[in-house]
Design a protein around this motif. Structure first.
Motif: not given
Length: 123
Positions: A37, A45-47, A105, A107
């Motif tokens: 991530f 927070r991005d995948f 995907t 978090s």
């Protein structure tokens, strides 16, 4: 308990490559997925990518074709090869471990996290 330690971040120019590594230690489940991530300060927070125990992979659209995730189960290590880096790839990159098989995907699906490694891409 499981510990994850990332390495390989740094400062590069647009178009360059970097390889991130994440080593797991401690009592992991027998089969687990590992993911990456990234997070920009002040944002969610991005995948980025995930790989299952058997090697099935999935990528965010923003990195598809440029990033490659791989793993060495014997070493309990996951890698993220990042090519053709762009300034918008700048972020803190986190490694995560999910104590279940299958791709995720979100978090919230991950049980353990590393401390993060900074990747900065200049134009």
């Amino acid at each position: 308990q499981v510990q994850l330690v990332e390495s390989g971040g740094g400062l590069v120019q647009a178009g360059d490559s970097l390889r991130l590594s994440c080593a797991a230690s401690g009592r992991t489940s027998s089969r687990y997925a590992m993911g990456w991530f990234r997070q920009v300060s002040g944002k969610e927070r991005d995948f980025v990518s995930v790989i299952t125990w058997s090697g099935t992979t999935h990528y965010a659209d923003s990195v598809k074709g440029r990033f490659t995730i791989s793993r060495d189960n014997a070493k309990k290590t996951v890698y993220l090869q990042m090519n053709t880096l762009k300034p918008e790839d700048t972020a803190v990159y986190y490694c995560a471990l999910r104590s279940s098989v299958g791709i995720a995907t979100m978090s919230e699906a991950y049980d353990y996290w590393g401390q993060g490694t900074q990747v900065t891409v200049t134009s």
